[in-house]
Structures are given as C-alpha cells and as structure tokens.
Write a protein that holds these residues in place. Structure first.
Motif, mmCIF file in Angstrom:
data_model
loop_
_atom_site.group_PDB
_atom_site.id
_atom_site.type_symbol
_atom_site.label_atom_id
_atom_site.label_comp_id
_atom_site.label_asym_id
_atom_site.label_seq_id
_atom_site.Cartn_x
_atom_site.Cartn_y
_atom_site.Cartn_z
ATOM 1 N N LEU A 183 0.819 -1.210 0.000
ATOM 2 C CA LEU A 183 0.000 0.000 0.000
ATOM 3 C C LEU A 183 0.852 1.258 0.000
ATOM 4 O O LEU A 183 1.873 1.313 0.682
ATOM 5 C CB LEU A 183 -0.910 0.008 1.237
ATOM 6 C CG LEU A 183 -2.148 -0.880 1.183
ATOM 7 C CD1 LEU A 183 -2.855 -0.884 2.536
ATOM 8 C CD2 LEU A 183 -3.116 -0.435 0.102
ATOM 9 N N PRO A 184 0.452 2.273 -0.775
ATOM 10 C CA PRO A 184 -0.802 2.391 -1.532
ATOM 11 C C PRO A 184 -0.752 1.802 -2.941
ATOM 12 O O PRO A 184 -1.713 1.923 -3.679
ATOM 13 C CB PRO A 184 -0.994 3.906 -1.620
ATOM 14 C CG PRO A 184 0.403 4.429 -1.677
ATOM 15 C CD PRO A 184 1.224 3.526 -0.800
ATOM 16 N N GLU A 349 -8.111 5.496 3.709
ATOM 17 C CA GLU A 349 -7.842 5.727 5.125
ATOM 18 C C GLU A 349 -8.595 4.728 5.996
ATOM 19 O O GLU A 349 -8.101 4.281 7.031
ATOM 20 C CB GLU A 349 -8.248 7.152 5.501
ATOM 21 C CG GLU A 349 -7.781 7.579 6.885
ATOM 22 C CD GLU A 349 -8.098 9.030 7.152
ATOM 23 O OE1 GLU A 349 -7.352 9.667 7.908
ATOM 24 O OE2 GLU A 349 -9.095 9.543 6.607
ATOM 25 N N ALA A 352 -7.046 0.538 5.555
ATOM 26 C CA ALA A 352 -5.630 0.189 5.731
ATOM 27 C C ALA A 352 -5.385 -0.202 7.175
ATOM 28 O O ALA A 352 -5.850 0.454 8.099
ATOM 29 C CB ALA A 352 -4.738 1.370 5.344
ATOM 30 N N SER A 354 -3.288 0.435 9.407
ATOM 31 C CA SER A 354 -2.203 1.333 9.790
ATOM 32 C C SER A 354 -2.477 2.015 11.119
ATOM 33 O O SER A 354 -1.756 2.927 11.507
ATOM 34 C CB SER A 354 -2.006 2.408 8.703
ATOM 35 O OG SER A 354 -3.182 3.155 8.503
ATOM 36 N N SER A 359 0.806 -2.614 13.094
ATOM 37 C CA SER A 359 1.520 -1.841 12.090
ATOM 38 C C SER A 359 2.822 -1.303 12.674
ATOM 39 O O SER A 359 2.907 -0.934 13.841
ATOM 40 C CB SER A 359 0.648 -0.687 11.596
ATOM 41 O OG SER A 359 0.275 0.145 12.672
ATOM 42 N N SER A 363 5.733 1.620 8.365
ATOM 43 C CA SER A 363 4.532 1.568 7.535
ATOM 44 C C SER A 363 3.606 2.738 7.825
ATOM 45 O O SER A 363 2.980 3.289 6.920
ATOM 46 C CB SER A 363 3.806 0.241 7.750
ATOM 47 O OG SER A 363 3.343 0.123 9.090
ATOM 48 N N LYS A 364 3.503 3.139 9.104
ATOM 49 C CA LYS A 364 2.670 4.291 9.451
ATOM 50 C C LYS A 364 3.211 5.559 8.810
ATOM 51 O O LYS A 364 2.451 6.370 8.272
ATOM 52 C CB LYS A 364 2.609 4.457 10.972
ATOM 53 C CG LYS A 364 1.770 3.440 11.699
ATOM 54 C CD LYS A 364 1.705 3.751 13.181
ATOM 55 C CE LYS A 364 0.825 2.757 13.913
ATOM 56 N NZ LYS A 364 0.759 3.036 15.370
ATOM 57 N N TRP A 367 2.542 5.504 5.108
ATOM 58 C CA TRP A 367 1.122 5.703 4.812
ATOM 59 C C TRP A 367 0.714 7.157 5.021
ATOM 60 O O TRP A 367 -0.025 7.735 4.226
ATOM 61 C CB TRP A 367 0.288 4.779 5.685
ATOM 62 C CG TRP A 367 -1.156 4.752 5.324
ATOM 63 C CD1 TRP A 367 -2.194 5.234 6.054
ATOM 64 C CD2 TRP A 367 -1.724 4.223 4.131
ATOM 65 N NE1 TRP A 367 -3.369 5.039 5.394
ATOM 66 C CE2 TRP A 367 -3.110 4.416 4.211
ATOM 67 C CE3 TRP A 367 -1.200 3.602 3.001
ATOM 68 C CZ2 TRP A 367 -3.983 4.023 3.212
ATOM 69 C CZ3 TRP A 367 -2.065 3.196 2.004
ATOM 70 C CH2 TRP A 367 -3.434 3.405 2.112
#
Length: 442
Positions: A183-184, A349, A352, A354, A359, A363-364, A367
């Motif tokens: 992602l994304p 939003e 995901a 996240s 997570s 990754s956070k 994102w």
C-alpha cells in the motif's frame, strides 16, 4: 442497567466490553464471555467474542460481522512466496470458504466462526483441525490416516515458509480481506476479483435479490408506457431498503446522455431515517470492442473541477504519488476529479491496517506521507501530476474542457483487451454471433 446507560450499544464505542456468564463446553462449568463491538478497517463493524473458563483454563474467541453485506461477492487470491508472508493479516468472514490450490484442499464456510488472524494462524487452525482425530483414524483406517498426515505435513511446510502456495478466499458476502503489503500501490502477490452473487448465494446470506425491485419497477413503468403511450419520466423511483439502518427508503434512477460519450444510468439513494446518501453509476448501451485509457496532465487547479465518470470496471492511478486503484474500488461514481480524489482518500484511510498495534512505525510513516501527497493533489497544491483512467469496457469519461476540439492536456488511447481481462469480465463465454439461429436450432 442504570438509567444513564444507552439502550443500544454504539458499534464505534469500543471502550466497554459486555460480559455475560456462559457454559464451558469442556468442563460444563460456568465461564465468562466478553463481547466487544468495534470497527476494523476493511471489515466494517464487527463483534469480537472471547470466552474464558476459570475452572479448566479453556479459551476460545470468535468474530462475527455486524455490518451490512457488500453489493457483490469477492474472491481474494494470495500467492505466498516465503516466511515473510506468514505475518500478513487477514479477515475471514462467517461465509468465506478457503482453498489451497496446490493441495486441491477446500475449507468450507463456517457460519459460526469468523476469523481475524494471519496467514500463519489460518494454517495453524487447519493443521489443528486435521490433527485432532488422527490417533483414532490410525486404528480405524490407517490408509485415511496416512493421506491426511501427508496433507498435514504439506501444511506445516507452508507454515514454515519452505514451500510456496496459493491461498484463495471466496466470500459471497464481500467482507473478507488480506493485507496489502505494498500500500498504496498494487500488491503483485494479491489479486481481488468482485462478482455478482447467484440467487442461491443470496439465499444463503438471507437476503433477497436486489435486482428484483429494480426490474419490477422498470417492468411496471414499461407496461404503463405501452398502455398509455407516454414518454418515460425523467426520474424513475422504486422502493428499497437503506444499507445502513435497513429502514424503507427510495432509490431514484435517471438516464443521462453525456455529450461526446454515451448513455449512462445514475442511481441515487437517500434515507430519510438515518440520513445516509449514496449514488451509483451504470453504463448503458453495448459493450465496447476495445478498452480505453485516458491520461490527463493536471497543470491547473481548474483541472480538479472536471467532471469524471468512473465505472465499476475502471482502474485509476497517479504514478507521481504511487497511487494505483484496481477495478472495482469505489464502484461507479459520477463526480469531479477533486471529489473522486477525496473519496479515494476516505476509502483508503478506512481500509488500511495502519492504526493498530500490528503496524510498524515505518509503515505508518509511509502511509501518512502518501495520504499527505494525495491531499496536496486534491487541494491543487501539487500540480504537474498525471491522472490515468483505465477502463477495459470504455465506460468511463473525463470531461474535455475544449470539446469538440482536442484537449492539449488529455490523451485518449483505445487498446485491445487481453484474454485474462476478457475472462475476468465474463466476455470469453459470451456468444453474440448467430445467436438467433443457434437458439432456433436448439
């Protein structure tokens, strides 16, 4: 219950789990079951149930969907290539069946047990279920025991990451999910396909055929037109139920002819009970012989106000910010470029993993950076990006501000669909040549 406590529990209020006493199925003593009403991205509202017995130590947890079914069923295919894929999170609803392609092994849907786990956890559950009766089988039917043991050994190799395999989740309710590690952007190991449920699947889910009300209203209107020789009204209205609160509501349908494009059907639902609003766009007319790819260079804030019709078979991408939406995301939409980007932001939003403990910080951060870039494009602060609208059925439209002349910032390309695309659209088995003659011979 005190007078201050609400009569109905808010599904989004996950601060207070509900506890009730229940019977332990192991020792027949009284244990405690906790219910937590919460919401998980990609799975809408859910009910998490956890049972614990203080007498024998037995524990069990289950998950049930508390939200509405999706309009279509889905098939999620994951190609597991190594040990790192074991940590992918997945949600398997009560109605989802699991298949291991290489083993030719199916796990049927379990109406009483949804799962929120990982790929490794799903494999462990399958191994435990198969191994439970092995000692008895060895004495009763040794040949069957050996065959099942081979399957268990293969599943253990899958779990250890020693052997690649293909995992398929088929969910008629459309409420299952496998984590996208890219992602994304699109995950090359993950494939999602939406399909229209059969009447039998609708019956299993306990819902009626959504098309019956529409077809009934259209047939009734057509009959009135034939009897009274009147023109079709500008807006057709037929009864329906709200997908959020299930209260009776009305759906309005309008046939619109878009200049320099084709005829489309716009359907809008507005619930007076809960205020929920929804709109959907369906393409009319025949299926195009070729697909269409529209490329727009966003050079001015005015480009964000262009009308765009995105069909349910359309994919969308902005390479500069690594945005790529597969066909089926958001369904059909008739809005502006800015409105579509904001809908994409809201959808991604919510969908995901996240926000939870699973997570990582990396990754956070990735994102949040992506959502920030998407916001900048939607607000017109970041220009010079390329919007690509790719529709294999050529049912999508992007407004040309210079029509009928060519738009210098937009290019339109027609292309031949490949076999796999036609197969996913159900076109390979469609017969339109000499149909009447074949039907007469039959």
């Amino acid at each position: 219950m005190s007078s201050n406590e609400p009569l109905f529990v808010d599904l989004h209020d996950n601060t207070k789990p509900t506890e009730i006493e229940s019977l332990c199925m192991k020792c027949q003593e009284t244990g405690m079951t906790r219910f937590l009403f919460t919401k998980i991205p990609h799975f809408k509202e859910i009910i998490v149930m956890a049972f614990e017995c203080p007498h024998c130590g037995f524990r069990n947890n289950e998950l049930q969907s508390a939200g509405a079914f999706n309009e279509k069923g889905e098939t999620v295919t994951l190609k597991v290539e190594g040990k790192e894929d074991m940590n992918r999170q997945l949600v398997k609803s009560d109605y989802a069946a699991v298949r291991f392609e290489e083993l030719d092994m199916d796990i049927p849907a379990n109406r009483s047990r949804g799962l929120l786990t990982t790929v490794e956890g799903l494999l462990s559950n399958a191994i435990d279920d198969l191994a439970e009766g092995q000692p008895v089988r060895k004495h009763v039917d040794e040949a069957l025991h050996d065959k099942i043991q081979q399957i268990i050994d293969t599943l253990e190799q899958y779990r250890d990451g020693a052997q690649p395999f293909t995992l398929v989740i088929d969910d008629p309710s459309g409420n299952s999910y496998v984590e996208n590690r890219c992602l994304p952007a699109h995950d090359p190991q993950l494939n999602l396909r939406w399909y229209v449920r059969t009447p039998e699947q609708n019956a299993e889910l306990g819902i009626g055929n959504d098309q019956s009300a529409t077809e009934q209203a259209l047939d009734q209107q057509q009959q009135q037109q034939n009897n009274e020789d009147e023109e079709v009204p500008e807006v057709l209205t037929f009864p329906a139920n709200c997908s959020h609160c299930h209260a009776p509501s009305e759906t309005n349908m309008h046939i619109l002819d878009i200049p320099h494009f084709k005829e489309v059907v716009i359907m809008a639902t507005n619930c007076d009970h809960c205020g929920y609003k929804n709109n959907e766009v369906k393409a009319g007319g025949p299926i195009s012989d070729k697909g269409k790819r529209i490329t727009l260079k966003l050079t001015d804030a005015e480009d964000l106000s262009r009308d765009i019709l995105k069909s349910e078979t359309c994919g969308l991408s902005i390479p500069e910010i690594d945005l790529e939406l597969t066909p089926g995301t958001l369904g059909g939409r008739f809005t502006t470029v800015e409105g579509l980007l904001r809908q994409v932001h809201t959808e991604l939003e919510e969908r995901a993993f996240s926000h939870g403990d699973s997570s990582t910080a990396e990754s956070k951060e990735k994102w949040e950076s992506f959502l920030k870039n998407l916001d900048e494009v939607a607000e017109g602060k970041r220009l010079g990006v390329t919007l690509i609208v790719d529709d294999p059925l050529a049912n999508s439209y992007l407004q040309n501000l210079y029509a009928p002349d060519d738009d210098p910032e937009m290019t339109i390309e027609d292309y031949e669909r490949d076999f796999d695309t036609n197969e996913s659209l159900g076109l390979n088995d469609m017969n339109t040549d000499n149909y009447h003659a074949d039907h007469a011979d039959a």
